[in-house]
Design an enzyme around this catalytic site. Structure first.
Site, mmCIF file in Angstrom:
data_model
loop_
_atom_site.group_PDB
_atom_site.id
_atom_site.type_symbol
_atom_site.label_atom_id
_atom_site.label_comp_id
_atom_site.label_asym_id
_atom_site.label_seq_id
_atom_site.Cartn_x
_atom_site.Cartn_y
_atom_site.Cartn_z
ATOM 1 N N HIS A 1 64.621 50.548 -10.590
ATOM 2 C CA HIS A 1 64.634 51.427 -9.415
ATOM 3 C C HIS A 1 63.240 51.591 -8.796
ATOM 4 C CE1 HIS A 1 68.632 52.040 -10.694
ATOM 5 N NE2 HIS A 1 68.473 53.118 -11.433
ATOM 6 N N ASP B 1 56.124 67.325 9.586
ATOM 7 C CA ASP B 1 57.265 67.268 8.687
ATOM 8 C C ASP B 1 58.523 66.733 9.369
ATOM 9 O OD1 ASP B 1 59.155 67.733 6.772
ATOM 10 O OD2 ASP B 1 58.877 69.898 6.693
HETATM 11 C C1 BG6 Z 1 70.627 55.353 -13.438
HETATM 12 C C2 BG6 Z 1 70.026 55.650 -14.775
HETATM 13 O O1 BG6 Z 1 70.448 54.003 -13.114
HETATM 14 O O2 BG6 Z 1 70.005 56.160 -12.447
HETATM 15 C C3 BG6 Z 1 70.160 57.111 -15.107
HETATM 16 O O3 BG6 Z 1 70.665 54.857 -15.767
HETATM 17 C C4 BG6 Z 1 69.639 57.986 -14.004
HETATM 18 O O4 BG6 Z 1 69.491 57.417 -16.323
HETATM 19 C C5 BG6 Z 1 70.183 57.545 -12.643
HETATM 20 O O5 BG6 Z 1 70.023 59.328 -14.260
HETATM 21 C C6 BG6 Z 1 69.495 58.265 -11.512
HETATM 22 O O6 BG6 Z 1 70.122 57.982 -10.291
HETATM 23 P P1 BG6 Z 1 70.002 58.991 -9.063
HETATM 24 O O7 BG6 Z 1 70.667 58.274 -7.942
HETATM 25 O O8 BG6 Z 1 70.682 60.250 -9.467
HETATM 26 O O9 BG6 Z 1 68.534 59.199 -8.847
#
Ligand code: BG6
Length: 479
Positions: free
Chosen positions: A239, A387
């Site tokens: 991510h 903002d």
């Molecule tokens: C997932 C992880 O990919 O993303 C989780 O496995 C995490 O651990 C989640 O909680 C977070 O996603 P978001 O969209 O809530 O930020």
């Protein structure tokens, strides 16, 4: 093509991901008219012994609060097939049901989308089954897979090779749901459609960039899964690294998915190996109380790592990627901190630098921290914000869920927001040496209090590489 009858198969239909993300996303697409009764069927596949109605009742339970009008119509589109993930009979039965539906639909073209809401250990066998028994004889077949894609470079490459033998790259959709978030998608527009940022976005003007993910809950019953991966594999390597790519990459030749992904691969390949003294690992106290987590676990639930990009634009600018569970708040943001003003006659340096913050969630926003004259008779300065909060500016716009968007992209055949095989490899190359060192216990996680900001060592690391805390106080220069 968006035409022709569509079969969506959710494998792992009774699991957590299907429940929390896949079915709700399908429902919302349906409710908004992107999936239509006459042309779509949804097949749930899992091992549990369930009837069509049994699955429908479960899904109804996941969609509390949905309008009854759309819901009952949606549930009628769902069928259930039970079978194990390596069973010839199961997949033959599935194929038979899909084919029956396609025959009865009489439309000219057919589309088959397989969504693997499953643990990665069964990907190879499930993909083999799909390939052998369930391919669409006339139109397209596409497969959505979810991370984790392997545990390190070698295992990821092995998985890629296995799937690559079964499907073409343009049939495989590797989801990273951060790429479906509104403000992540906005990064490309922000950077390349605004003259304002073009001359500033580089080592001459930017001091450091933080990409931060915080969650205010722990592993919540997922300890068994989590302990085998840890926060770097769970959040940072995918991510946050995707967000990093969009922040750091060069301008793509065009918006074609291949052009964008080419640039991502290039910037990933420019990242130097991570140094041990630019890493802080943490584990929250109480993490090991989960019975599925071993008592001697060194798995980090928090990590801060500094990426150094070896290219003309970024040499010397630290990218601090930080993620943690069980912290004080839930937030994900990109914080671009600019350098100090040279020859600053106001001496406002200690008060704060210019920052440009992109808040991905919650409450999507972009804001810029500026130094302004504090209104009043004195010639004093203070920090204020320019903002753009989406809740104010786009009051009546519903921001779509990441999964809705990504499923729709898959149906449309747009791979821009999915991870390409060489991109995945480059991402693993960055983190594999570090992960091996952590797995071998050569780097230790320090404890931190649940509900805190994480280990203080992480704040120290950020400051050491150049990040300056901005304080809100007002500074009045001596007269
Ligand atoms: C997932 C992880 O990919 O993303 C989780 O496995 C995490 O651990 C989640 O909680 C977070 O996603 P978001 O969209 O809530 O930020």
């Amino acid at each position: 093509s968006e035409q022709g009858c569509l079969s969506v198969v959710v494998l792992g239909a009774s699991g957590d991901l299907a429940k929390k993300k896949t079915f709700p996303a399908l429902f919302h697409l349906f409710a908004q008219g992107f999936l239509q009764s006459g042309e779509v069927h949804i097949f749930g596949y899992a091992r549990s012994n369930l009837s069509d109605d049994g699955l429908r009742e479960r899904i109804r339970g996941y969609l509390k609060g949905a309008s009854e009008e759309h819901l009952s119509e949606f549930l009628q589109l769902i069928k259930y097939v039970s079978g194990s993930y390596d069973s010839k009979e199961g997949f033959e039965k599935l194929n038979k049901k899909i084919s029956e539906y396609e025959m009865s639909n009489k439309s000219e073209s057919t589309r088959r989308l397989f969504y693997l809401a499953l643990p990665p250990s069964v990907y190879p066998s499930v993909c083999k089954m799909i390939r052998t028994y369930c391919m669409n004889p006339s139109g397209w077949t596409r497969v959505i897979v979810e991370k984790p894609f392997g545990k390190d470079l070698d295992s990821a490459e092995e998985l890629s090779a296995q799937l690559g033998d079964l499907f073409e790259e343009n049939q495989l959709y590797r989801i990273d749901h951060y790429l479906g978030k509104e403000l992540v998608q906005n990064l490309l527009v922000l950077r390349f459609a605004n003259r304002l940022f073009l001359p500033l976005w580089n080592r001459d003007n930017i001091d450091n960039i933080q990409i931060v993910f915080r969650e205010d809950f722990g592993t919540d019953g997922r300890g068994g899964y989590f302990d085998q991966y840890g926060i770097i594999r769970d959040i940072i390597q995918n991510h946050l690294l995707q967000v990093f790519c969009l922040v750091a990459m060069e301008k793509p030749v065009s918006l074609k998915p291949e052009h964008i992904r080419d640039e991502k691969v290039k910037v990933l390949q420019s990242v130097n190996p991570i140094k041990h003294d630019e890493v802080v690992l943490g584990q929250y106290e109480g993490y090991k109380d989960d019975p599925t987590v071993p008592d001697d676990s060194n798995t980090p639930t928090f990590a801060s790592v500094v990426l150094r990009v070896h290219n003309e634009r970024w040499e010397g600018v630290p990218f601090i990627l930080k993620a943690g569970k069980a912290l004080s708040s839930r937030k994900a943001e990109v914080r671009v901190q600019f350098k100090d003003v040279p020859g600053d006659i106001f001496r406002c340096k200690r008060q704060g630098r210019n920052e440009f913050v992109i808040r991905l969630q919650p409450s999507e926003a972009m804001y810029m921290k500026l130094t302004v004259k504090k209104p009043g008779l004195e010639m004093a300065t203070e920090q204020s914000e320019l903002d753009l909060s989406y809740g104010m500016r786009y009051q009546n716009v519903k921001i779509p869920e990441a999964y809705e968007r990504l499923i729709l992209d898959t149906i449309r055949g747009d791979q821009q927001h999915f991870v390409r095989r060489d991109e995945l490899k480059a991402a693993w190359q960055i983190f594999t040496p570090l992960l091996h060192d952590i797995d071998a216990g050569r780097l230790k996680a320090v404890p931190y209090h649940p509900g805190s900001r994480g280990p203080k060592e992480a704040d120290e690391l950020s400051e050491r590489v150049g990040y300056m805390q901005t304080h809100g106080y007002i500074w009045i220069p001596p007269t």
